[in-house]
Write a protein that holds these residues in place. Structure first.
Motif, mmCIF file in Angstrom:
data_model
loop_
_atom_site.group_PDB
_atom_site.id
_atom_site.type_symbol
_atom_site.label_atom_id
_atom_site.label_comp_id
_atom_site.label_asym_id
_atom_site.label_seq_id
_atom_site.Cartn_x
_atom_site.Cartn_y
_atom_site.Cartn_z
ATOM 1 N N SER A 114 0.844 -1.190 0.000
ATOM 2 C CA SER A 114 0.000 0.000 0.000
ATOM 3 C C SER A 114 0.880 1.240 0.000
ATOM 4 O O SER A 114 1.952 1.258 0.607
ATOM 5 N N CYS A 115 0.430 2.267 -0.686
ATOM 6 C CA CYS A 115 1.073 3.572 -0.610
ATOM 7 C C CYS A 115 0.189 4.498 0.214
ATOM 8 O O CYS A 115 -1.044 4.410 0.144
ATOM 9 N N THR A 116 0.797 5.379 0.986
ATOM 10 C CA THR A 116 0.043 6.378 1.733
ATOM 11 C C THR A 116 -0.258 7.562 0.829
ATOM 12 O O THR A 116 0.640 8.122 0.216
ATOM 13 N N TRP A 117 -1.533 7.914 0.758
ATOM 14 C CA TRP A 117 -1.956 9.094 0.013
ATOM 15 C C TRP A 117 -2.423 10.140 1.019
ATOM 16 O O TRP A 117 -3.469 9.989 1.641
ATOM 17 N N ASN A 118 -1.637 11.190 1.178
ATOM 18 C CA ASN A 118 -1.984 12.247 2.121
ATOM 19 C C ASN A 118 -3.116 13.113 1.563
ATOM 20 O O ASN A 118 -3.170 13.378 0.360
ATOM 21 N N ALA A 119 -3.997 13.546 2.431
ATOM 22 C CA ALA A 119 -5.082 14.455 2.065
ATOM 23 C C ALA A 119 -5.525 15.189 3.314
ATOM 24 O O ALA A 119 -5.570 14.624 4.410
ATOM 25 N N GLY A 120 -5.882 16.456 3.166
ATOM 26 C CA GLY A 120 -6.188 17.283 4.315
ATOM 27 C C GLY A 120 -7.482 16.915 5.019
ATOM 28 O O GLY A 120 -8.542 16.886 4.403
ATOM 29 N N LYS A 121 -7.387 16.646 6.309
ATOM 30 C CA LYS A 121 -8.552 16.455 7.168
ATOM 31 C C LYS A 121 -8.514 17.583 8.195
ATOM 32 O O LYS A 121 -8.205 17.400 9.367
ATOM 33 N N GLY A 126 -6.484 20.325 1.712
ATOM 34 C CA GLY A 126 -5.169 20.141 1.116
ATOM 35 C C GLY A 126 -4.332 21.395 1.091
ATOM 36 O O GLY A 126 -3.098 21.324 1.055
ATOM 37 N N SER A 127 -4.971 22.567 1.130
ATOM 38 C CA SER A 127 -4.191 23.807 1.118
ATOM 39 C C SER A 127 -3.460 24.040 2.432
ATOM 40 O O SER A 127 -2.645 24.955 2.542
ATOM 41 N N VAL A 128 -3.737 23.201 3.443
ATOM 42 C CA VAL A 128 -3.025 23.256 4.714
ATOM 43 C C VAL A 128 -1.808 22.336 4.701
ATOM 44 O O VAL A 128 -0.813 22.601 5.371
ATOM 45 N N LEU A 129 -1.881 21.243 3.922
ATOM 46 C CA LEU A 129 -0.814 20.249 3.910
ATOM 47 C C LEU A 129 0.144 20.392 2.736
ATOM 48 O O LEU A 129 1.258 19.868 2.780
ATOM 49 N N ASN A 130 -0.272 21.062 1.683
ATOM 50 C CA ASN A 130 0.516 21.033 0.448
ATOM 51 C C ASN A 130 1.759 21.906 0.535
ATOM 52 O O ASN A 130 2.014 22.571 1.538
ATOM 53 N N GLY A 131 2.541 21.892 -0.540
ATOM 54 C CA GLY A 131 3.765 22.684 -0.599
ATOM 55 C C GLY A 131 3.530 24.128 -0.964
ATOM 56 O O GLY A 131 4.499 24.857 -1.224
ATOM 57 N N MET A 132 2.260 24.566 -1.025
ATOM 58 C CA MET A 132 1.857 25.960 -1.276
ATOM 59 C C MET A 132 2.157 26.418 -2.703
ATOM 60 O O MET A 132 1.992 27.603 -3.018
#
Length: 596
Positions: A114-121, A126-132
């Motif tokens: 399995s690969c981990t797919w990050n997504a904002g909770k 996602g605009s909180v977790l991304n590289g901006m």
């Protein structure tokens, strides 16, 4: 992937270890008191399911109409202040503000695991977790949407909505009024701290004949110092930009966090959405309902929106019936999953003068400088500030439509033998740079579905990476460009930047630098671009796979729309945050027009 060990910089290790824990603790405290008595049974004009990149924009724009009552529901908590420091970006991944989705194992990618797919909770998604990174993509991507029958979605149609949000803070770029604007709610500009290696990378690309470009302007192929969704050295999520300025002042806007929508309420006879059912995230036995006078808007992202629809009875009949869900509308929900696939396995060792590791004393100075002025290294993202966009041999060489993007991750690397990626220092503290080639016009298609009718189970995610061999071929081209061309530039050699030719363990049986080696890395160390999209795609009546019409209304169900990355019919060559904000801006105007 690359394993990193903690350097001697004690304070940096402290931050790396404690920031994720602090984020988790804050989210836990914020979820202790259920708000169910506040809004259970209430009526609103619009209910928005999901407070991410799209949901925050839609809630903000609809609540501009003072006569409309708007409710925004988010399963995660409030945006913690630590995530707003650009240098601390990786410390929020795989914490409580991250859904931490897992893909289904497949022997063709992710090493059979399995690969981990990050997504904002979290409010802001996602605009909180991304590289901006602010990247709209090529005009041809949007013209392709229009050619598929989605009237009003060509580049000239959507450009005004990119500009509507934008407050561009870099005067030379903002001066190009054809593509840019000032005065919008979303601040976009280069970071206050410019990393020395970012400029070095620009010079290396230019040595190979690539010009410096504004990737959000008229030309995309080339090298660039990126613009970011930030203001004064602090992350600007859609929550910070679109919700916070109005949250207290608009009495018609209610934002409730830590509440998971378990289904959309739909009258099966009239096929009309009239509200949502929800559960308190930390006390799941506490449930309730709220009702919508006008519309329910699902903005939960390309992995969660299809799950919400399927739990509500909208999706492929065979899947819903097998899950014990009553079918209201038989639509191809969850199909057409697209992403930008990559692999973080090409690492450059930096000469001593190019390394940016700091002493404990300097780290303390950096922290104080950021705390006082939001400047210094912590207001930057290291080598991530630069990027290159090139065309593989499989792209159309006659047009400006690059299919390879390079994300340049800063790394502290002590041991490369484990094949894992871990961030133990802030982005600006590093001794190596990972060149991550990303296939931006990927043709492989996956799907998302539900395990059963339990709304608290994660969706089943099958990305089908590299199912189309063209994606693998383009990826190999991207690797060869770095290993054979970029690594041999005079710019790099003069300062002691060299390619690390140590093979990763799962591919050590293949000669480093060959096409077979790159193919092995792609299969064994697959990495997502975090640009999930397409799972509730829009399309004309003639497209039997389309879930939505061009107004983003769910086919066959009244008063229900989807507004997020899942509406994208074909993923273009950009990061998805900027396009999703544009989609939300445009859709908000559609809703205002529909209800006048």
């Amino acid at each position: 992937m690359v394993s990193v060990a903690c350097p001697a910089t004690v304070l940096l290790c402290y931050l790396a270890w404690h920031l994720p824990k602090l984020i988790d603790q804050q989210q836990e405290i914020g979820s202790l008191f259920p708000p169910f008595r506040i809004f259970d049974g209430e009526r609103y004009d619009f209910i928005i399911v999901g407070g991410g990149s799209a949901g925050c924009v839609v809630a903000s724009r609809l609540s501009e109409i003072s006569d409309w009552k708007v409710l925004l529901l988010e399963a995660g908590g409030e945006e913690p202040p630590q995530v707003d420091v650009p240098a601390y970006t990786p410390f929020s991944w795989e914490t409580s503000v991250d859904w931490q989705f897992q893909t289904e194992p497949h022997e063709g990618y992710c090493g059979g695991k399995s690969c981990t797919w990050n997504a904002g909770k979290v409010l802001g998604g996602g605009s909180v977790l991304n590289g901006m990174i602010y990247n709209r993509g090529n005009a041809r991507s949007y013209d392709a949407w229009k050619k598929l029958g989605n009237d009003g979605w060509g580049f000239e149609d959507v450009l005004p909505y990119f500009k509507k949000s934008e407050n561009n803070g870099d005067p030379p770029i903002a001066a190009n009024s054809r593509y840019h604007a000032v005065g919008g709610l979303l601040n976009v500009q280069r970071l206050p701290y410019q990393d020395k290696n970012a400029q070095l990378i620009v010079e290396a690309f230019r040595e190979l004949g690539y010009t410096s470009v504004d990737i959000n302007g008229g030309t995309q192929t080339g090298v660039t110092l990126l613009q970011f969704t930030q203001k004064d050295g602090s992350r600007m999520s859609t929550n910070r930009a679109f919700i916070e300025p109005f949250r207290d002042g608009r009495k018609n806007l209610k934002v409730v966090t830590n509440v998971r929508v378990t289904k959309v309420l739909i009258d099966p006879n009239k096929k009309t959405a009239y509200g949502v059912e929800y559960a308190w995230e930390k006390h799941r036995h506490i449930r309730g309902k709220v009702y919508a006078n006008k519309e329910v808007i699902v903005s939960s992202g390309a992995l969660k929106s299809p799950q919400v629809l399927m739990l509500s009875g909208i999706g492929p009949r065979s899947i819903l019936s097998a899950a014990g869900i009553d079918v209201i509308e038989d639509l191809q929900v969850g199909q057409n999953l697209q992403d930008h696939v990559s692999m973080p396995g090409i690492v450059f060792k930096l000469g001593e003068k190019q390394q940016t590791l700091s002493s404990n004393q300097k780290v303390l100075r950096d922290i104080l400088e950021y705390a006082r002025h939001h400047k210094g290294p912590l207001s930057g993202t290291g080598s991530l500030e630069a990027s290159g966009y090139i065309k593989s041999r499989y792209a159309d060489q006659a047009i400006d439509y690059p299919d390879i993007e390079y994300t340049l991750l800063p790394q502290v690397v002590i041991n490369t033998s484990l094949g894992e990626i871990r961030f133990t220092t802030p982005f600006p503290e590093y001794n190596r740079i990972m060149f991550k080639p990303t296939v931006m016009l990927a043709k492989s298609i996956g799907y998302v579905t539900v395990q059963n009718k339990d709304p608290f189970l994660q969706p089943i995610i099958v990305p089908n990476c590299f199912a189309n061999i063209k994606d693998l071929n383009a990826f190999i081209d991207g690797c060869n460009f770095v290993a054979k061309n970029l690594s041999n530039t005079k710019v790099f050699k003069d300062v002691g930047v060299s390619l690390d030719t140590t093979p990763l363990p799962n591919c050590c049986h293949v000669e480093f630098g060959t096409n077979d080696y790159w193919a092995c890395l792609a299969r064994k160390y697959t990495y997502t671009g975090f640009h999930y999209s397409g799972t509730c795609k829009m399309g004309p009546d003639s497209d039997l796979a389309a879930v939505l019409d061009a107004q983003l209304r769910v086919r066959g169900v009244q008063h229900l729309r989807v507004i997020d990355a899942s509406i994208i019919p074909t993923l273009g060559n950009s990061n998805t945050n900027a396009p999703v904000i544009m989609i939300a801006e445009k859709a908000s105007d559609m809703i205002k027009e529909a209800w006048k």
